[in-house]
Design a protein around this motif. Structure first.
Motif, PDB file in Angstrom:
ATOM      1  N   GLY A 124       0.691  -1.218  -0.207  1.00 12.78           N
ATOM      2  CA  GLY A 124       0.121  -0.021  -0.087  1.00 12.78           C
ATOM      3  C   GLY A 124       0.827   1.233   0.083  1.00 12.78           C
ATOM      4  O   GLY A 124       0.258   2.368   0.067  1.00 12.78           O
ATOM      5  N   LYS A 147       3.716   1.800  -4.543  1.00 10.45           N
ATOM      6  CA  LYS A 147       4.843   1.237  -5.720  1.00 10.45           C
ATOM      7  C   LYS A 147       3.948   1.035  -7.086  1.00 10.45           C
ATOM      8  O   LYS A 147       4.698   1.571  -8.031  1.00 10.45           O
ATOM      9  CB  LYS A 147       5.411  -0.147  -5.490  1.00 10.45           C
ATOM     10  CG  LYS A 147       6.048  -0.071  -3.876  1.00 10.45           C
ATOM     11  CD  LYS A 147       6.696  -1.491  -3.525  1.00 10.45           C
ATOM     12  CE  LYS A 147       5.633  -2.675  -3.231  1.00 10.45           C
ATOM     13  NZ  LYS A 147       4.650  -2.401  -2.249  1.00 10.45           N
ATOM     14  N   GLY A 148       2.896   0.512  -7.044  1.00 15.47           N
ATOM     15  CA  GLY A 148       2.330   0.310  -8.232  1.00 15.47           C
ATOM     16  C   GLY A 148       1.790   1.604  -8.986  1.00 15.47           C
ATOM     17  O   GLY A 148       2.068   1.931 -10.067  1.00 15.47           O
ATOM     18  N   THR A 149       1.436   2.595  -8.203  1.00 19.49           N
ATOM     19  CA  THR A 149       0.810   3.747  -8.697  1.00 19.49           C
ATOM     20  C   THR A 149       2.057   4.742  -9.250  1.00 19.49           C
ATOM     21  O   THR A 149       1.882   5.282 -10.377  1.00 19.49           O
ATOM     22  CB  THR A 149       0.358   4.648  -7.395  1.00 19.49           C
ATOM     23  OG1 THR A 149      -0.805   3.797  -6.885  1.00 19.49           O
ATOM     24  CG2 THR A 149      -0.370   5.995  -8.032  1.00 19.49           C
ATOM     25  N   THR A 170       5.815  -8.440  -9.632  1.00 19.65           N
ATOM     26  CA  THR A 170       5.919  -9.792  -9.522  1.00 19.65           C
ATOM     27  C   THR A 170       4.424 -10.093  -8.944  1.00 19.65           C
ATOM     28  O   THR A 170       3.932 -11.031  -9.195  1.00 19.65           O
ATOM     29  CB  THR A 170       7.175 -10.075  -8.463  1.00 19.65           C
ATOM     30  OG1 THR A 170       7.150  -9.269  -7.476  1.00 19.65           O
ATOM     31  CG2 THR A 170       8.387 -10.716  -8.999  1.00 19.65           C
ATOM     32  N   ARG A 205      -1.036 -12.556  -9.907  1.00 20.13           N
ATOM     33  CA  ARG A 205      -2.243 -12.514 -10.152  1.00 20.13           C
ATOM     34  C   ARG A 205      -2.762 -12.590 -11.487  1.00 20.13           C
ATOM     35  O   ARG A 205      -3.979 -13.348 -11.452  1.00 20.13           O
ATOM     36  CB  ARG A 205      -2.748 -11.148  -9.612  1.00 20.13           C
ATOM     37  CG  ARG A 205      -2.683 -10.702  -8.098  1.00 20.13           C
ATOM     38  CD  ARG A 205      -3.295  -9.516  -7.980  1.00 20.13           C
ATOM     39  NE  ARG A 205      -2.187  -8.301  -8.183  1.00 20.13           N
ATOM     40  CZ  ARG A 205      -1.337  -7.908  -7.616  1.00 20.13           C
ATOM     41  NH1 ARG A 205      -1.209  -8.651  -6.370  1.00 20.13           N
ATOM     42  NH2 ARG A 205      -0.512  -7.000  -7.901  1.00 20.13           N
ATOM     43  N   HIS A 220       1.582 -14.654   2.646  1.00 20.81           N
ATOM     44  CA  HIS A 220       2.938 -14.879   2.915  1.00 20.81           C
ATOM     45  C   HIS A 220       3.723 -14.843   1.598  1.00 20.81           C
ATOM     46  O   HIS A 220       2.957 -14.740   0.380  1.00 20.81           O
ATOM     47  CB  HIS A 220       2.973 -16.363   3.230  1.00 20.81           C
ATOM     48  CG  HIS A 220       2.368 -16.595   4.624  1.00 20.81           C
ATOM     49  ND1 HIS A 220       1.822 -17.901   4.957  1.00 20.81           N
ATOM     50  CD2 HIS A 220       2.135 -15.676   5.747  1.00 20.81           C
ATOM     51  CE1 HIS A 220       1.250 -17.955   6.179  1.00 20.81           C
ATOM     52  NE2 HIS A 220       1.599 -16.434   6.501  1.00 20.81           N
ATOM     53  N   ARG A 272      12.396  -8.942  -2.400  1.00 19.37           N
ATOM     54  CA  ARG A 272      11.667  -8.922  -1.283  1.00 19.37           C
ATOM     55  C   ARG A 272      12.212  -9.441  -0.120  1.00 19.37           C
ATOM     56  O   ARG A 272      11.535  -9.314   0.993  1.00 19.37           O
ATOM     57  CB  ARG A 272      10.333  -9.484  -1.530  1.00 19.37           C
ATOM     58  CG  ARG A 272       9.133  -9.049  -1.500  1.00 19.37           C
ATOM     59  CD  ARG A 272       7.838  -9.621  -1.966  1.00 19.37           C
ATOM     60  NE  ARG A 272       6.585  -9.138  -1.373  1.00 19.37           N
ATOM     61  CZ  ARG A 272       5.897  -8.266  -2.021  1.00 19.37           C
ATOM     62  NH1 ARG A 272       6.357  -8.001  -3.168  1.00 19.37           N
ATOM     63  NH2 ARG A 272       4.884  -7.768  -1.536  1.00 19.37           N
ATOM     64  N   GLN A 322      16.678 -13.025  -2.215  1.00 20.38           N
ATOM     65  CA  GLN A 322      16.383 -12.307  -3.439  1.00 20.38           C
ATOM     66  C   GLN A 322      17.266 -11.298  -3.997  1.00 20.38           C
ATOM     67  O   GLN A 322      17.540 -11.336  -5.181  1.00 20.38           O
ATOM     68  CB  GLN A 322      14.686 -11.915  -3.461  1.00 20.38           C
ATOM     69  CG  GLN A 322      13.759 -13.069  -3.145  1.00 20.38           C
ATOM     70  CD  GLN A 322      12.305 -12.672  -3.426  1.00 20.38           C
ATOM     71  OE1 GLN A 322      12.027 -11.577  -3.945  1.00 20.38           O
ATOM     72  NE2 GLN A 322      11.400 -13.495  -3.196  1.00 20.38           N
ATOM     73  N   ARG A 373      -8.702  -0.027  -2.056  1.00 16.32           N
ATOM     74  CA  ARG A 373      -8.211  -0.245  -3.375  1.00 16.32           C
ATOM     75  C   ARG A 373      -9.115  -1.019  -4.163  1.00 16.32           C
ATOM     76  O   ARG A 373      -9.634  -1.967  -3.889  1.00 16.32           O
ATOM     77  CB  ARG A 373      -6.929  -0.718  -3.282  1.00 16.32           C
ATOM     78  CG  ARG A 373      -6.269  -0.995  -4.572  1.00 16.32           C
ATOM     79  CD  ARG A 373      -4.952  -1.437  -4.444  1.00 16.32           C
ATOM     80  NE  ARG A 373      -4.518  -2.483  -3.724  1.00 16.32           N
ATOM     81  CZ  ARG A 373      -3.085  -2.964  -3.563  1.00 16.32           C
ATOM     82  NH1 ARG A 373      -2.184  -2.452  -4.017  1.00 16.32           N
ATOM     83  NH2 ARG A 373      -3.170  -4.175  -2.781  1.00 16.32           N
ATOM     84  N   TYR A 375      -6.840   2.077  -8.211  1.00 14.67           N
ATOM     85  CA  TYR A 375      -7.705   3.155  -8.031  1.00 14.67           C
ATOM     86  C   TYR A 375      -8.076   3.102  -6.590  1.00 14.67           C
ATOM     87  O   TYR A 375      -7.639   2.105  -5.937  1.00 14.67           O
ATOM     88  CB  TYR A 375      -9.216   2.836  -8.568  1.00 14.67           C
ATOM     89  CG  TYR A 375      -9.089   3.059 -10.191  1.00 14.67           C
ATOM     90  CD1 TYR A 375      -9.223   4.333 -10.567  1.00 14.67           C
ATOM     91  CD2 TYR A 375      -8.654   1.938 -10.778  1.00 14.67           C
ATOM     92  CE1 TYR A 375      -9.267   4.291 -12.077  1.00 14.67           C
ATOM     93  CE2 TYR A 375      -8.909   1.900 -12.136  1.00 14.67           C
ATOM     94  CZ  TYR A 375      -9.157   3.411 -12.843  1.00 14.67           C
ATOM     95  OH  TYR A 375      -8.983   3.406 -14.432  1.00 14.67           O
ATOM     96  N   ARG A 394       0.586  -9.611   5.582  1.00 13.53           N
ATOM     97  CA  ARG A 394       1.484  -9.108   4.543  1.00 13.53           C
ATOM     98  C   ARG A 394       2.352  -8.009   5.010  1.00 13.53           C
ATOM     99  O   ARG A 394       3.642  -7.886   4.702  1.00 13.53           O
ATOM    100  CB  ARG A 394       0.669  -8.482   3.314  1.00 13.53           C
ATOM    101  CG  ARG A 394       0.018  -9.601   2.536  1.00 13.53           C
ATOM    102  CD  ARG A 394      -1.135  -8.691   1.805  1.00 13.53           C
ATOM    103  NE  ARG A 394      -0.530  -7.904   0.913  1.00 13.53           N
ATOM    104  CZ  ARG A 394      -1.212  -6.851   0.382  1.00 13.53           C
ATOM    105  NH1 ARG A 394      -2.745  -6.681   0.625  1.00 13.53           N
ATOM    106  NH2 ARG A 394      -0.884  -5.988  -0.560  1.00 13.53           N
ATOM    107  N   GLY A 431       2.082  11.508   1.040  1.00 14.05           N
ATOM    108  CA  GLY A 431       1.898  12.751   0.345  1.00 14.05           C
ATOM    109  C   GLY A 431       0.890  12.427  -0.877  1.00 14.05           C
ATOM    110  O   GLY A 431       0.462  11.314  -0.988  1.00 14.05           O
TER     111      GLY A 431
END
Ligand code: AP5
Ligand code: MG
Ligand code: ZN
Length: 220
Positions: free
Chosen positions: A10, A13-15, A31, A36, A57, A88, A92, A127, A137, A171, A199
């Protein structure tokens, strides 16, 4: 530009990836999105990894590294990239370092987004994501123009299986115990750039872009 995005669930990162891939014309590799996609397509691989993901996990390192090796050698090559959600854990990160060395390339920076846990939880429960183009979103902060539908392709938005409070807690704990030590790993290599992720998204992406531009700007 060759980047890694680091940050708790949350943190954005994706945004941020959406803006950075356009800015630097880099390949975005999440990843989480790859996993998904397998779950959505009901592949055998998707069935195996669901056991881990749906409990909050990490997917075992061996599985993750097989996928990353394939992406790096066959799809990324010498192009710029933005890894989102990888590496992660320390194992890795070490394996990734060895793969990059084998390819004769190096990371330019590791961007770390920091946010308080309560902000992360509030963001994740609200989300919604597009299963088609992966746009992200938020019901309050970043609502789609038409409720429940992706602005770009009209697909019905979904609530991720792992965005429920009990799974979110697992998570966040995985992040705290296994991923957080990577900040030191990359600090020691002088690659870490940390930003406050709490922000406005536009303010965060401008701060990150101006810092990263300095890395590619010719020396004065
Ligand atoms: P993954 O998909 O990578 O999930 P994550 O790391 O938990 O991160 P998220 O995608 O939840 O958050 P984000 O930082 O991308 O935030 P976003 O931009 O969406 O991984 C999922 C699972 O796959 C893992 O739990 C694990 O099981 C497995 N996995 C993946 N990679 C693995 C690996 N390498 N090894 C082992 N297992 C692996 O933003 C969140 C929300 O906030 C959105 O609603 C957004 O609109 C909103 N928002 C974003 N920025 C802001 C802002 N600045 N202000 C207000 N709202 C904002
Ligand atoms: Mg994400
Ligand atoms: Zn879409």
């Amino acid at each position: 530009m060759r980047l890694v995005l680091l940050g708790p669930p949350g943190s954005g990162k994706g945004t941020l990836s959406g803006t950075l891939t356009k800015e630097f014309q880099s390949v975005h590799i999440s990843t989480g999105d790859i996993f998904r996609e397998h779950q959505q397509n009901h592949t055998e691989f998707g069935r195996q990894i669901s056991y881990y993901i749906d409990r909050g996990h990490f997917v075992p390192d061996k599985i993750v590294l097989n996928i990353i090796g394939e992406y790096l050698f066959n799809r990324v090559g010498k192009k710029g990239f933005i890894f989102d959600g990888f590496p992660r854990d320390i194992a890795q990160a070490e394996a990734f370092e060895a793969l990059l060395a084998e390819m004769g390339i190096a990371l330019d920076a590791v961007v770390s987004l920091d946010i308080p846990v309560e902000v992360a939880v509030q963001r994740l429960v609200q989300r919604r994501v597009c299963p088609q183009c992966k746009s992200v979103y938020h019901l309050t902060n970043r609502p789609p123009k038409k409720m429940g539908v992706c602005d770009f392709d009209g697909c019905e938005l979904v609530h991720r299986h792992d965005d429920h409070e009990d799974v979110i807690a697992a998570r966040i704990e995985e992040y705290r115990s296994k991923t957080a030590p990577l900040t030191n790993f990359y600090k020691e290599r002088s690659l870490l750039r940390s930003f406050d992720g709490s922000g406005e998204p536009e303010r965060i992406s401008s701060a990150v872009i101006s810092e990263l531009r300095k890395l590619v700007a010719p020396a004065q």
